[in-house]
Design a protein around this motif. Sequence first.
Motif, PDB file in Angstrom:
ATOM      1  N   GLN A  11      46.924  33.070  19.048  1.00  0.00           N
ATOM      2  CA  GLN A  11      47.822  32.467  18.073  1.00  0.00           C
ATOM      3  C   GLN A  11      47.432  30.998  17.865  1.00  0.00           C
ATOM      4  N   CYS A  12      47.527  30.530  16.629  1.00  0.00           N
ATOM      5  CA  CYS A  12      47.091  29.160  16.334  1.00  0.00           C
ATOM      6  C   CYS A  12      48.041  28.104  16.894  1.00  0.00           C
ATOM      7  N   ALA A  13      47.459  26.968  17.238  1.00  0.00           N
ATOM      8  CA  ALA A  13      48.251  25.759  17.432  1.00  0.00           C
ATOM      9  C   ALA A  13      48.711  25.308  16.042  1.00  0.00           C
ATOM     10  N   ASP A  14      49.683  24.403  15.990  1.00  0.00           N
ATOM     11  CA  ASP A  14      50.255  24.022  14.699  1.00  0.00           C
ATOM     12  C   ASP A  14      49.329  23.042  13.968  1.00  0.00           C
ATOM     13  N   MET A  15      48.312  23.585  13.320  1.00  0.00           N
ATOM     14  CA  MET A  15      47.210  22.790  12.780  1.00  0.00           C
ATOM     15  C   MET A  15      47.617  21.814  11.674  1.00  0.00           C
ATOM     16  N   GLU A  16      48.574  22.185  10.845  1.00  0.00           N
ATOM     17  CA  GLU A  16      48.938  21.283   9.746  1.00  0.00           C
ATOM     18  C   GLU A  16      49.473  19.965  10.320  1.00  0.00           C
ATOM     19  N   LYS A  17      50.329  20.074  11.315  1.00  0.00           N
ATOM     20  CA  LYS A  17      50.883  18.864  11.944  1.00  0.00           C
ATOM     21  C   LYS A  17      49.778  18.104  12.688  1.00  0.00           C
ATOM     22  N   ILE A  18      48.947  18.838  13.406  1.00  0.00           N
ATOM     23  CA  ILE A  18      47.888  18.178  14.180  1.00  0.00           C
ATOM     24  C   ILE A  18      46.933  17.452  13.230  1.00  0.00           C
ATOM     25  N   ARG A  19      46.625  18.103  12.116  1.00  0.00           N
ATOM     26  CA  ARG A  19      45.691  17.484  11.172  1.00  0.00           C
ATOM     27  C   ARG A  19      46.281  16.224  10.547  1.00  0.00           C
ATOM     28  N   SER A  20      47.561  16.252  10.233  1.00  0.00           N
ATOM     29  CA  SER A  20      48.111  15.045   9.604  1.00  0.00           C
ATOM     30  C   SER A  20      48.183  13.894  10.615  1.00  0.00           C
ATOM     31  N   ASN A  43      61.731  45.563  25.402  1.00  0.00           N
ATOM     32  CA  ASN A  43      62.824  44.779  24.856  1.00  0.00           C
ATOM     33  C   ASN A  43      64.054  44.724  25.757  1.00  0.00           C
ATOM     34  N   ASN A  44      64.303  45.820  26.492  1.00  0.00           N
ATOM     35  CA  ASN A  44      65.551  45.898  27.268  1.00  0.00           C
ATOM     36  C   ASN A  44      65.422  45.365  28.683  1.00  0.00           C
ATOM     37  N   LEU A  45      64.283  44.810  29.003  1.00  0.00           N
ATOM     38  CA  LEU A  45      64.072  44.361  30.376  1.00  0.00           C
ATOM     39  C   LEU A  45      64.577  42.932  30.508  1.00  0.00           C
ATOM     40  N   SER A  46      65.670  42.746  31.234  1.00  0.00           N
ATOM     41  CA  SER A  46      66.144  41.368  31.366  1.00  0.00           C
ATOM     42  C   SER A  46      65.368  40.706  32.489  1.00  0.00           C
ATOM     43  N   GLY A  47      65.122  39.406  32.363  1.00  0.00           N
ATOM     44  CA  GLY A  47      64.333  38.695  33.356  1.00  0.00           C
ATOM     45  C   GLY A  47      62.927  38.390  32.881  1.00  0.00           C
ATOM     46  N   VAL A  48      62.517  38.964  31.735  1.00  0.00           N
ATOM     47  CA  VAL A  48      61.207  38.595  31.182  1.00  0.00           C
ATOM     48  C   VAL A  48      61.355  38.205  29.715  1.00  0.00           C
ATOM     49  N   ARG A  49      60.517  37.262  29.304  1.00  0.00           N
ATOM     50  CA  ARG A  49      60.477  36.834  27.910  1.00  0.00           C
ATOM     51  C   ARG A  49      59.198  37.376  27.289  1.00  0.00           C
ATOM     52  N   LEU A  50      59.332  38.007  26.143  1.00  0.00           N
ATOM     53  CA  LEU A  50      58.167  38.594  25.470  1.00  0.00           C
ATOM     54  C   LEU A  50      57.498  37.533  24.593  1.00  0.00           C
ATOM     55  N   PRO A  51      56.198  37.717  24.278  1.00  0.00           N
ATOM     56  CA  PRO A  51      55.507  36.679  23.486  1.00  0.00           C
ATOM     57  C   PRO A  51      56.111  36.539  22.082  1.00  0.00           C
ATOM     58  N   ILE A  52      56.264  35.315  21.625  1.00  0.00           N
ATOM     59  CA  ILE A  52      56.811  35.109  20.291  1.00  0.00           C
ATOM     60  C   ILE A  52      55.671  34.864  19.296  1.00  0.00           C
ATOM     61  N   ARG A  53      55.974  35.069  18.013  1.00  0.00           N
ATOM     62  CA  ARG A  53      54.999  34.795  16.948  1.00  0.00           C
ATOM     63  C   ARG A  53      55.446  33.545  16.235  1.00  0.00           C
ATOM     64  N   ALA A  54      54.556  32.569  16.178  1.00  0.00           N
ATOM     65  CA  ALA A  54      54.874  31.346  15.440  1.00  0.00           C
ATOM     66  C   ALA A  54      54.940  31.676  13.955  1.00  0.00           C
ATOM     67  N   SER A  55      55.815  30.962  13.222  1.00  0.00           N
ATOM     68  CA  SER A  55      55.971  31.249  11.794  1.00  0.00           C
ATOM     69  C   SER A  55      54.729  30.840  11.000  1.00  0.00           C
TER      70      SER A  55
END
Length: 391
Positions: free
Chosen positions: A132-141, A266-278
């Motif tokens: 997944q990309c780093a936030d390039m627009e912000k980094i570039r500016s 999804n139903n497993l409490s105690g773990v966080r699943l990977p998120i997708r950046a917008s």
Amino acid sequence: MLDLKTQYMRIKLEIDSAIENVIQSFEFVNGSHVDKFSKGLADFLKVKHVIPCGNGTDALQIAIMALQLFPGDEVIVPAYTYVATVEVISLLGLKPVFVDVDEHTFTLDIEDLKKKITPKTKLVIPVHLFGQCADMEKIRSIAQEFGFKIIEDTAQAIGAEYYFSNDSHSKAGTIGDFGTTSFFPSKNLACFGDGGALFTNDDTLAERAKMIANHGQKQKYHHEIVGCNSRLDSIQAAILSVKLKYLNDYTKARQWGAGFYDELLNNLSGVRLPIRASYSSHVFNQYTITIDDMVGVNKESFRDHLRRELRKLGVPSMVYYPRPLHLQEAYFSSDFPKNSLPVSEYLSKSVLSIPIHTEMSRESMITITKAFYVAFETSLSAFQKKLHYSQ
Ligand SMILES: *Cc1c(COP(=O)(O)O)cnc(C)c1O
């Protein structure tokens, strides 16, 4: 963690004949096979220049050399990445300045980046970690405002798409001054050994990088600058030309697998699943979950226990990465003591990557996730028992 054999068997005829062609041509170094692949990758990425080289670490080194920094110049780099990103900075006599990462995307933290800028900052190397990309627009500016360069480490994210706020989009690695990648067998576009490449839209930088990868020469035996020897083998290039045709399908297969894991876990409490950046697509070089804090439980030993239980059930898992780079002996610096990069330190104790590749099937994923639930429960009750006895 991978199923390279099934992937190969599906395209065996094409791969074998590509290798055979290289052997028949006796063009083992440089030449038409390498040119064809470079051109194909440039078209795929919609970038002007692709410079192939020996591996992803060399690609980073050549890119930095082409930017002509001076000893002591500062390079901002995440503490939570593979060692190669930082290694080349130190090798070239530059100073790595560690920046923390965002706890959700695992990529460079923009606010911390702003804090780490000094008059000596000449370069930032965002890493598109796990696909997944780093936030390039912000980094570039920010880079434009403060006048430093950008090299995108795209070793884990070839094919990922970055979406700008004006609705345009670019492929990962084509937004900064340079993008670099690796074709190591575990990467999304992979050969049968070592390989790498760097890309740029800048003609002058491309020419310098090409010279550097070739002993600092344009013309044979005229060495204008100090370079190195870093080449992509023709056999690897021929294999990569075949695999490049399937890269979009491979990406879709990984994304499908990740989506199915999301549903099943999804139903497993105690773990966080990977998120997708917008702002980015996710090409899932890794599917990396994060284990939540549990009161009274040492998370690293819990994770070790969980991995052992998983292994007993035939499920491999990996920790990328068990120690952030500012806490590695080779990169200790009084500027970055323990607790100075809290998210990197937290993630290194919390993350766990489970199998994701191009050949995932419904059945195998159901088996893996069932095993995961069992291993998680077993580990949890083992630790609760320990807690009980210690009280
Ligand atoms: C794999 C990797 C590299 C190095 O690639 P090699 O081809 O192994 O030298 C660099 N950076 C990141 C983030 C990687 O995952």
